[in-house]
Enzyme design. Structure first.
Site, PDB file in Angstrom:
ATOM      1  N   ARG A  68       0.801  -1.227   0.000  1.00 40.75           N
ATOM      2  CA  ARG A  68       0.000   0.000   0.000  1.00 40.75           C
ATOM      3  C   ARG A  68       0.831   1.272   0.000  1.00 40.75           C
ATOM      4  NH1 ARG A  68      -4.182  -1.850   4.567  1.00 40.75           N
ATOM      5  NH2 ARG A  68      -2.305  -2.944   5.163  1.00 40.75           N
ATOM      6  N   LYS A 178       2.416 -19.803   6.433  1.00 41.06           N
ATOM      7  CA  LYS A 178       1.463 -20.249   7.459  1.00 41.06           C
ATOM      8  C   LYS A 178       1.036 -19.048   8.276  1.00 41.06           C
ATOM      9  CE  LYS A 178       4.194 -20.623  11.481  1.00 41.06           C
ATOM     10  NZ  LYS A 178       4.021 -20.640  12.848  1.00 41.06           N
ATOM     11  N   ASP A 207       6.375 -24.282   4.834  1.00 44.35           N
ATOM     12  CA  ASP A 207       6.593 -24.629   6.233  1.00 44.35           C
ATOM     13  C   ASP A 207       8.109 -24.552   6.383  1.00 44.35           C
ATOM     14  OD1 ASP A 207       7.186 -25.847   8.642  1.00 44.35           O
ATOM     15  OD2 ASP A 207       5.535 -27.260   8.477  1.00 44.35           O
ATOM     16  N   HIS A 208       8.613 -23.474   6.947  1.00 46.19           N
ATOM     17  CA  HIS A 208      10.051 -23.262   6.848  1.00 46.19           C
ATOM     18  C   HIS A 208      10.855 -24.290   7.631  1.00 46.19           C
ATOM     19  CE1 HIS A 208       9.310 -20.912  10.544  1.00 46.19           C
ATOM     20  NE2 HIS A 208      10.511 -21.295  10.854  1.00 46.19           N
ATOM     21  N   HIS A 270       4.196 -27.366  11.884  1.00 48.17           N
ATOM     22  CA  HIS A 270       5.570 -27.870  11.927  1.00 48.17           C
ATOM     23  C   HIS A 270       5.667 -29.253  12.539  1.00 48.17           C
ATOM     24  CE1 HIS A 270       6.576 -23.962  10.660  1.00 48.17           C
ATOM     25  NE2 HIS A 270       6.591 -23.375  11.820  1.00 48.17           N
ATOM     26  N   LYS A 370       6.119 -22.478  25.110  1.00 46.06           N
ATOM     27  CA  LYS A 370       6.962 -21.287  25.255  1.00 46.06           C
ATOM     28  C   LYS A 370       7.393 -21.204  26.710  1.00 46.06           C
ATOM     29  CE  LYS A 370       5.683 -18.626  21.359  1.00 46.06           C
ATOM     30  NZ  LYS A 370       6.875 -18.523  20.522  1.00 46.06           N
TER      31      LYS A 370
END
Lengths: 519, 398
Positions: A68, A178, A207-208, A270, A370
């Site tokens: 943009r 993703k 999917d890295h 993943h 996490k």
């Protein structure tokens, strides 16, 4: 990972015989939607620059940024130059290579829902074909938040930039990051929107994780050696644990994480890919479509947990404040962008089973969270114990099981734990580890996952991307879990930052007589 | 990982010695290294980090050095590569003119420091000095130290004595022999001889040439021109090839790299050699035959380019004729670090790209060799074609 690419134009290039480097892609234009965002400057442009440094980008390769903001070509080039200097593993930028590379960088401003801008884009792309010999090949990269995907896909279709372009006008591909949908319905919807404009073979879902060296090594390890496959089944394997542990919190990305949660952020995509690579049958050929077939087959065989058993076989958690190493971490609910009474999970543990001949009865434990004590991603395969405790009469104990650990990160490598005799006059057993450390045996810097993935995408090799049926098979397993969790309000937070998750996660695995590994 | 970090854990030296004594010393070396580490663990005042040792090898790497200077250079390369290709390295210095007949040996167990808590990667280096008549026994002495089941590479820096029996016997002990044709004093004669040697030894040893490895980037970028389907057909229509190399002010010899590149093109594209004419010192006009038309090739030297003598400066291919001519150029820049590729398709403006094109270090070239498995078919074919060309050139200049 260059498999036999599905699009090999005509006869092979005889000058390539004996060259161990990957084939260069055909020249084309990459259009990045959302080019002024984070992903483009942190990952995409540094990856492209590194590919250029290794001569892997063809002459004439061009990029058009679409976003943009009203920037000129030069503004955009300047920004990308700074980004590469900041984020590339090779910096400072080499002026000679950059000057040549930036000749192919352009910018096309526009709102994602403005059809006219897509027609402008189409014209611009044709001009670039003329000037730079890009042969009509197009790669559309959607580096935008998922809420814009539908608009962009639809407008590309309406501008005639999708499949309608015809076979002899070059290839078109679309790359999507993703998350791919929030649940089964939204994933199916997104697939339908894509298929309205593109064929499945034109769609590349990133999917890295699959671009990581160590993840690619899973296939090489399993199918490049003759000794592991015969024991890779329920007759010899007792259980499999897949752990993706992070020691950080959400680090200011609370707004995004509130919409996602641990299951959507990491487990559904993943971890299911890791599960597929570990569990799949050997493919009949090392090419994208054979690999996708086997992965999809495996994912379809994952048992959907019945509604009444979801509480028994799944655990969720959210971290409260605590200490990770010597760092204090506030609780999840105190993070920026997170609601004070948020019920978003930052931890998930599951017990899955695969209903097929190879794996029936073998539990697969998945754990992700996490603010756990350390960062570790590993796949641990625990074998059944030796059938006879030959030495137990002497040692008084049964030997431990053999464990094969594939460490994805850090300390990338493979370890096999087995028993050996302690030197001495009596027979005493101890556990020893045979260790293959990627860092020790191959002290070559691995490319960033995005370099591998972008190159594969340009080459038309989709083996490191996910196919629509794999995505939907994954969502069929997790959508019921997400729905059940939504219905049941949890008691959160339920683990302190710096611990290995809530006690319920331990109970989950201990009820089978197993225990979580300390990675 | 560079050799700056390689630490010697334990070493041993003896002269004169016998092969058996060296083998026993090698076994003791690691036992002692492990023992002294255990003792440090037990010493509460020791500052040494407690780290496991990983002794690992992926290949046997033998270097035949004609002098201590060459041996030192080779040791530096081995140490540099020990992180990415940990090997058992055996450096051999031969002094055939020495009046005595004896063997001297040094052993070094060396380790990379490793991060705290991580195992240390360790490798071993064996240095052998053979004097006088002992030189003839080197092939069987070296065999004692090769680790079973691992590939064995033999690097022979300098000009190899292609006809000498010792050379043939050393090559027979190894799976791959690495030479460097940029060291050849007379490339026209030696490339022909090397090609013949390769054929004779084909059953047991494969050949490699670091000068060929220096061509990897050139080959890759030339191949890239034709990765595009639209331009692939140009390969069958190549009319002219111009190869330019950096002039050698020290002599009149031609460039082995240029001959190898010419051989590579001819071998890949199925061209047969027609005739060769010498146009100047180290410069040739060559006519080859492709399936559909003749190919005129020029090899010339350039005095203006500052590159290493004999190294490639530019390659230019034209395909088609008249207004349907396509031109493909790869030109090294004067800065020694970059090059420019240019594609001029018929009827379209030229598109250029700057690429990194820097000469590779000796370590990097050896590293390329260590990554290759088995025979390199492309080199075998290119060497035979270059050898044939070299023999014709020799005949033309006599």
């Amino acid at each position: 990972m260059t498999t036999h690419a599905t699009e090999t134009p005509g006869s092979p290039n005889p000058l390539r015989a004996g060259l161990r480097r990957p084939r260069t892609p055909e020249p084309g234009v990459m259009v990045i939607f959302g080019a002024t965002g984070d992903l483009t400057k942190r990952k995409l442009f540094p990856a492209l620059y590194n590919l250029a440094l290794q001569h892997l980008l063809p002459t004439g390769f061009s990029v058009v940024g679409f976003s943009r903001q009203g920037l000129s070509d030069d503004d955009f080039r300047g920004r990308m130059r700074e980004a590469i200097n900041q984020f590339s593993r090779n910096h400072p930028i080499q002026p000679a290579v950059w000057d040549s590379f930036e000749q192919g960088i352009f910018y096309s401003p526009g709102d994602f829902d403005d059809q006219g801008k897509y027609s402008d884009l189409a014209k611009r792309l044709d001009e670039i074909d003329q000037q730079r010999g890009t042969c009509g090949n197009r790669l559309y990269y959607l580096a935008t938040p998922p809420s814009f995907f539908s608009d962009i896909i639809d407008r590309l279709g309406q501008a005639g930039l999708g499949r309608e372009r015809g076979q002899d006008k070059g290839w078109s591909r679309i790359v999507i990051e993703k998350p791919f949908g929030r649940d089964l319905t939204s994933a199916e919807q997104l697939n339908a929107e894509l298929h309205a404009v593109f064929d499945e073979q034109q769609v590349y879902r990133i999917d890295h994780y699959l671009g990581k060296e160590t993840v690619q090594n899973i296939l090489v390890f399993r199918f490049g050696n003759g000794i592991f496959e015969p024991i890779w089944n329920r007759n010899y394997i007792d259980n499999v644990q897949i752990t993706v542990a992070e020691s950080i919190g959400v680090e200011g990305r609370g707004g995004y994480y509130e919409e996602a949660g641990a299951l959507r952020d990491m487990v559904e995509n993943h971890m299911m890919q890791l599960l597929a690579l570990v569990g799949m049958e050997p493919p009949v050929a090392f090419d994208a479509s054979a690999i996708h077939e086997e992965k999809a087959k495996l994912l379809r065989a994952v048992r959907k947990i019945p509604r009444e058993e979801i509480e028994k076989y799944t655990v969720r958690g959210q971290y409260g404040e605590g200490w990770v190493g010597d760092q204090h971490l506030g609780g999840y609910r105190s993070e920026t962008g997170v609601a004070p009474a948020s019920n978003t999970e930052t931890f998930a543990a599951l017990r899955l089973e695969i209903d097929n001949w190879r794996w029936a009865g073998v539990p697969f434990y998945l754990r992700h969270g996490k603010a756990l004590p350390r960062k570790a991603t590993e796949i641990a395969i625990t074998f059944k114990r030796a059938p006879l405790g030959l030495f137990s009469r002497i040692t008084g104990e049964l030997p431990e099981s053999n464990v094969l650990v594939l460490r994805i990160q850090p300390d990338e490598g493979i370890t096999l734990k087995f028993a050996a005799k302690v030197p001495g006059p009596v027979v005493q057993l101890r556990e020893v580890e045979m260790d293959f450390l990627y860092g020790a045996s191959f002290a070559v810097e691995s490319p960033d996952a995005y370099e591998t993935l972008l190159l594969d995408c340009m080459l038309g090799d989709s083996s490191l991307f996910t196919r629509s049926d794999e995505v939907e098979a994954g969502w069929k397993v997790f959508t019921p879990i997400l729905e059940a969790w939504k219905e049941q309000p949890p008691q959160l937070p339920n683990y302190a930052a710096g611990t290995w998750g809530p006690p319920a996660a331990d109970a989950l695995i201990q009820s089978d007589g197993h225990a979580w590994r300390q990675p | 990982m560079t050799d700056d970090h390689l630490q010697t854990l334990k070493s041993w030296h003896q002269e004169p010695t016998t092969a058996r004594e060296v083998v026993e010393a090698l076994a003791d070396l690691w036992r002692d290294a492990a023992q002294s580490r255990v003792m440090r663990e037990q010493d509460p005042h020791s500052d040494e980090l407690q780290q496991a040792l990983i002794r690992t090898s992926v290949l046997n790497f033998v270097v035949y050095a004609s002098s201590y200077g060459v041996a030192e250079r080779a040791s530096a390369v081995m140490a540099h590569l020990s992180g990415s290709h940990p090997s058992r390295s055996i450096a051999v210095v031969a002094q055939p003119d020495d009046p005595s007949s004896s063997l001297g040996a040094s052993l070094n167990a060396q380790c990379h420091p490793g991060a705290e808590g991580r195992p240390r990667l360790c490798v071993e280096q064996i240095d052998l000095t053979a004097r006088g008549a002992m030189v003839e026994h080197l092939p069987s002495i070296v065999t004692q130290f090769l680790i079973h089941d691992l590939p064995t590479l033999l690097w022979w820096p300098g000009e190899p004595p292609l006809g000498a029996p010792l050379f043939t016997r050393m090559a027979a002990v190894c799976d791959r022999l690495i030479v460097d044709s940029s060291d050849f004093s007379d490339p026209e004669r030696m490339l022909g001889a090397l090609a013949e040697f390769a054929v004779a030894q084909a059953a047991c040893t494969s050949m490699s040439d670091l000068n060929w490895d220096r061509l990897i980037d050139w080959r890759e970028m030339l191949a890239q021109f034709f990765d595009t389907a639209a331009l692939r057909s140009c390969l069958q229509q190549i009319r002219t090839v111009a190869i330019e190399y950096a002039f050698d002010p020290g002599g009149q010899r031609t460039s082995a790299q240029a001959l190898l590149l010419a051989g590579w093109l001819g071998a890949c594209l199925g061209w047969s050699l027609d005739r060769v004419t010498r146009t100047d010192a180290g410069a040739y006009a060559i006519t080859m035959h492709a399936a559909a038309q003749p190919v005129q090739m020029q090899i010339t030297s350039s005095a203006e380019h500052p590159g290493e003598p004999g190294s490639l400066v530019a390659v230019r291919l034209t395909a088609g004729d008249g207004d349907q001519t396509a031109v493909f150029t790869l030109q090294a820049a004067g800065d020694g670090e970059h090059g420019t590729t240019t594609v001029e398709p018929p009827g379209s403006p030229p598109v250029a790209r700057t690429v990194r094109l820097a000469p590779a270090s000796e370590s990097a070239l050896i590293s390329e060799e260590m990554e290759a498995f088995g025979r390199e078919r492309a080199y075998d074919d290119a060497l035979q074609a270059a050898g044939l060309l070299a023999r014709q050139i020799s005949a033309a200049t006599r």
